[in-house]
Design an enzyme around this catalytic site. Structure first.
Site, short mmCIF file in Angstrom:
data_model
loop_
_atom_site.label_atom_id
_atom_site.label_comp_id
_atom_site.label_asym_id
_atom_site.label_seq_id
_atom_site.Cartn_x
_atom_site.Cartn_y
_atom_site.Cartn_z
CD GLU A 89 11.63 -7.13 -3.82
OE1 GLU A 89 10.64 -7.80 -4.13
OE2 GLU A 89 12.02 -6.99 -2.64
CD GLU A 100 10.69 -6.99 0.61
OE1 GLU A 100 11.46 -7.68 1.32
OE2 GLU A 100 10.20 -7.41 -0.46
CD GLN A 159 7.65 -8.36 -6.83
OE1 GLN A 159 7.90 -9.38 -6.17
NE2 GLN A 159 8.35 -8.02 -7.88
CG PHE A 160 2.28 -8.54 -3.89
CD1 PHE A 160 0.96 -8.58 -4.34
CD2 PHE A 160 3.28 -9.04 -4.71
CE1 PHE A 160 0.66 -9.12 -5.59
CE2 PHE A 160 2.98 -9.57 -5.96
CZ PHE A 160 1.67 -9.62 -6.41
CG ASP A 182 0.14 -9.20 1.12
OD1 ASP A 182 -0.78 -9.77 1.71
OD2 ASP A 182 -0.05 -8.41 0.17
CB ILE A 220 5.70 -3.86 3.46
CG1 ILE A 220 6.42 -2.52 3.35
CG2 ILE A 220 4.85 -3.94 4.74
CD1 ILE A 220 5.49 -1.36 3.07
CG HIS A 273 0.64 -12.61 -3.46
ND1 HIS A 273 0.83 -13.86 -2.93
CD2 HIS A 273 1.77 -12.32 -4.14
CE1 HIS A 273 2.02 -14.32 -3.27
NE2 HIS A 273 2.61 -13.40 -4.01
#
Lengths: 325, 369
Positions: free
Chosen positions: A29, A60, A82-83, A85, A87, A129
């Site tokens: 992303e 994801e 991206q993080f 968290d 996923i 995050h």
């Protein structure tokens, strides 16, 4: 002398590997024009085009799932989540698909996907995050898990991940993305094998084991301990799957005392596995109970994040506890 | 809803697809083989000779018709109810039974439950049990083909139950965005285990969902093999020529239970099943072939006898193949065995050896499979 921080190293490693290997593609992303929210892929779409540096819809399970299909058909995708968290919508793809494809297909459809994800707290990121959930992945046969703590290790481990043929969870310590800088090895063949921990500082009194950003907090704790005349041997795991038990055992046989410190919540954290391995293999060498230190067993908070994360002082107290037993 | 052959075998010559008599006979033979394979699979499971089975009786037209459109460069992601796709791709019957028996000749080394097909040589990717998980893979395979400028197409089969999963949405969305050469073929057999389609979705059809992703969705009679072939051929041709993805919804019916562990009489009536038995895709295609003078009743019977004999011989032969060696428990987890797994393997092999857990003591343990 030019130095690079960790996020610059990620960028540079992706760039050089993409130049070397035309089958490498990136997906994630905002990784294209934007260069990723941490700028880890800045400039790569300009150099390699939209077909190789692919901006994806926000899903994801779609990103990881599509990467798996690409890998089945000859590409070598590197995914940016991206993080870490974020996923979990892709968790089924990682656990049911990516990790098991080689096994369930009798070795006929291995899927070489590298999943990069910024991990850990300390950036005022609150619950979503900040988490360090490496143990979800070490508990899934078929995945490798790398957790670098320096630019050089980032380069060496990422090359190993990208040049290998197994799925890798590449967990990047985002808190220290820009704080740790060093000169990188110039040799394009420089790699760091998985499963080799690094002794960052030799010591004789207590063995301190850590990984990721927490390694740097441990360094500060080791300094504090030295002022109290406690000699600490600091080990950076570098990869958690496979994990290097020999380096730990050699140290434990010398010190007889162990502290394991990680950001992840303590119960069922990977520190528990290390403690169990030590108990199975070197219990006779132990002179004190193993001390584990982690994030508290509560969700990751926003306002009190620095209280939640193990601090040098908390690690020092753990070192004292082990040393004075 | 596209239909070529009516229930009584009558047909509209204006919409008949362009297939030779030889093709039509091959398709017929594949359908008969799948029907027999279903009977055989059920009986082997009931006798305890295989551990599990999932019938696809009533869905033969879908499996055969959709796959008959593919060429060797194409990829297939069949579902567990698509043994016919494997046969059409060229997988020998013996390999299907090796998979169902989980023997040492199975390319997946007996690691998967029966009907979890995977035949790498024919670009059939080993499938997993979680529904819809493979759909994003199909998009990725198609992306890679397009990336290299190849002309291959990916056919991914799913049930209507799979359309509720997030991975269905992600796959459809990604396929639309990247315009990948993929055909999603939904066999709407009206039940996802026990849940009827009307409780699975409030959409007026499955096909209509494609519209939201920016590509075409069509609904067809899934018990009419020529409708299946025609619609899929058109979608495959479109994908091959750069036209992007399609969704096909084939209306069919699962005559049997979900699996050998299911009792469908709990959630649906015998009358309903009887109604759909009268719409049998094989009966319909046989009537069509006879009307066209391509096959006689006599020849049809001979076909069935031949298939029976071949299948019995294959089963007898494949049952002689031993199970996988215990050492295969530890391989293919990674490209190389990490030390901790090697340690477990070495300790186990030292204590129990190659025949390890398949010894008599394990089989006699109460409660074991």
């Amino acid at each position: 002398m030019t130095t690079s921080n960790i996020v610059q190293t990620v960028n540079e490693t992706l760039r050089t590997e993409m130049r070397r290997n035309g089958n490498v593609v990136l997906l994630g992303e905002d990784i294209g024009k934007d260069g990723g929210v941490f700028r880890a892929t800045a400039g790569l779409q300009n150099e390699f085009g939209q077909q190789r540096v692919i901006d994806t819809p926000i899903a994801e399970e779609g990103i990881i799932g599509m990467a798996i299909g690409m890998a089945m058909n000859g590409l070598e995708p590197v995914v940016e989540i991206q993080f870490l968290d974020f996923i979990y919508p892709g968790f089924n793809q990682i656990v049911s698909e990516l990790a098991k494809l080689r096994y369930r297909s009798g070795g006929h459809f291995p899927a070489h996907v590298v999943i990069r994800a910024p991990s850990g707290g300390g950036i005022r990121g609150g619950l979503y995050h900040s988490q360090s959930t490496e143990a979800y992945f070490t508990h899934t046969p078929g995945l490798f898990v790398a957790t670098p703590s320096t630019p050089t290790d980032t380069m060496g481990l990422m090359r190993t991940a990208m040049r290998g043929s197994d799925p890798v969870m590449f967990l990047e310590p985002k808190r220290i993305y820009r704080t740790v800088k060093e000169e990188l090895p110039a040799d394009e063949e420089f790699t760091i094998p998985f499963g080799k921990a690094k002794v960052l500082k030799e010591g004789t009194g207590v063995t301190l084991v850590s990984w990721g950003a927490m390694v740097h907090t441990c360094k500060a704790a080791v300094e504090l301990a030295s002022k109290e005349n406690v000699s600490v041997e600091l080990i950076d795991m570098r990869t958690l799957m496979p994990f290097d038990i020999e380096t730990i055992l050699a140290s434990v046989r010398k010190t007889g005392r162990v502290v394991i410190a990680h950001e992840a919540t303590k119960v069922s954290g990977f520190g528990g596995e290390i403690a169990a391995q030590i108990a199975e293999r070197a219990i006779d060498s132990l002179q004190a109970p193993i001390v584990r230190l982690g994030g508290f067993d509560a969700p990751f908070p926003y306002a009190l994040e620095n209280t939640y994360l193990p601090s040098p002082e908390r690690i020092l107290r753990a070192i004292r506890k082990a040393a004075s037993y | 809803m596209l239909q070529v052959i009516r229930a009584d075998g009558d047909f509209d010559p204006k919409v008949e697809p362009d297939l030779s008599h030889e093709d039509l006979l091959k398709m017929h033979r594949y359908m008969l083989t799948v029907r027999r394979l279903n009977e055989k699979g059920m009986s082997l499971q009931r006798q305890g000779r295989i551990g599990f089975f999932m019938e696809s009786t009533g869905q033969e037209a879908c499996q055969i018709g959709m796959s008959y459109t593919l060429t060797p460069i194409d990829w297939a992601f069949p579902s567990y109810r698509d043994p016919g796709t494997c046969l059409v791709r060229g997988v020998p019957l013996s390999a299907l039974f090796d998979q169902m028996m989980g023997n040492s000749a199975d390319e997946a080394k007996g690691r998967q439950m029966p009907v979890h097909w995977g035949f790498s040589k024919w670009k059939i990717v080993s499938l997993s049990s979680p529904i819809a998980a493979k759909l994003p893979h199909a998009v990725g395979v198609a992306y890679a083909a397009k990336f290299r400028g190849e002309k291959s197409v990916v056919l991914a089969s799913l049930g209507e139950g799979a359309t509720s999963q997030g991975e269905f949405h992600a796959a459809m969305n990604f396929a639309g965005v990247y315009k990948t050469p993929v055909v999603f073929f939904c066999e709407n057999n009206q039940y996802a285990i026990s849940l009827p389609t009307r409780r699975q979705t409030a959409s007026e059809s499955i096909a209509i969902k494609a519209e939201a992703y920016g590509f075409e969705g069509v609904q067809i009679d899934g018990n009419d093999i020529l409708a299946v072939y025609k619609a899929t051929k058109s979608a495959v041709d479109k994908a091959r020529s750069g036209g992007g993805p399609s969704l096909i919804e084939a209306i069919t019916y699962r005559i049997g239970g979900h699996s050998t562990s299911d009792d469908a009489s709990v959630y649906r009536s015998a009358e309903e099943v009887e109604l759909w038995k009268r719409r049998d895709p094989i009966t319909r295609f046989t009537a069509y072939l006879m009307k066209k003078g391509i096959i006689s009743d006599q020849e049809n019977k001979k076909f069935i006898e031949q298939i029976d004999a071949e299948m019995s011989a294959v089963v007898k032969e494949r049952e002689k193949i031993p199970p996988p060696a215990a050492s295969t428990l530890f391989t293919d987890v990674y490209s190389e065995m990490p030390w901790h797994l090697r340690e477990e393997a070495e300790e186990f092999m030292r204590d129990e050896g190659e025949n390890g857990p398949q010894g008599e003591a394990y089989e006699k343990e109460p409660g074991s499979f």
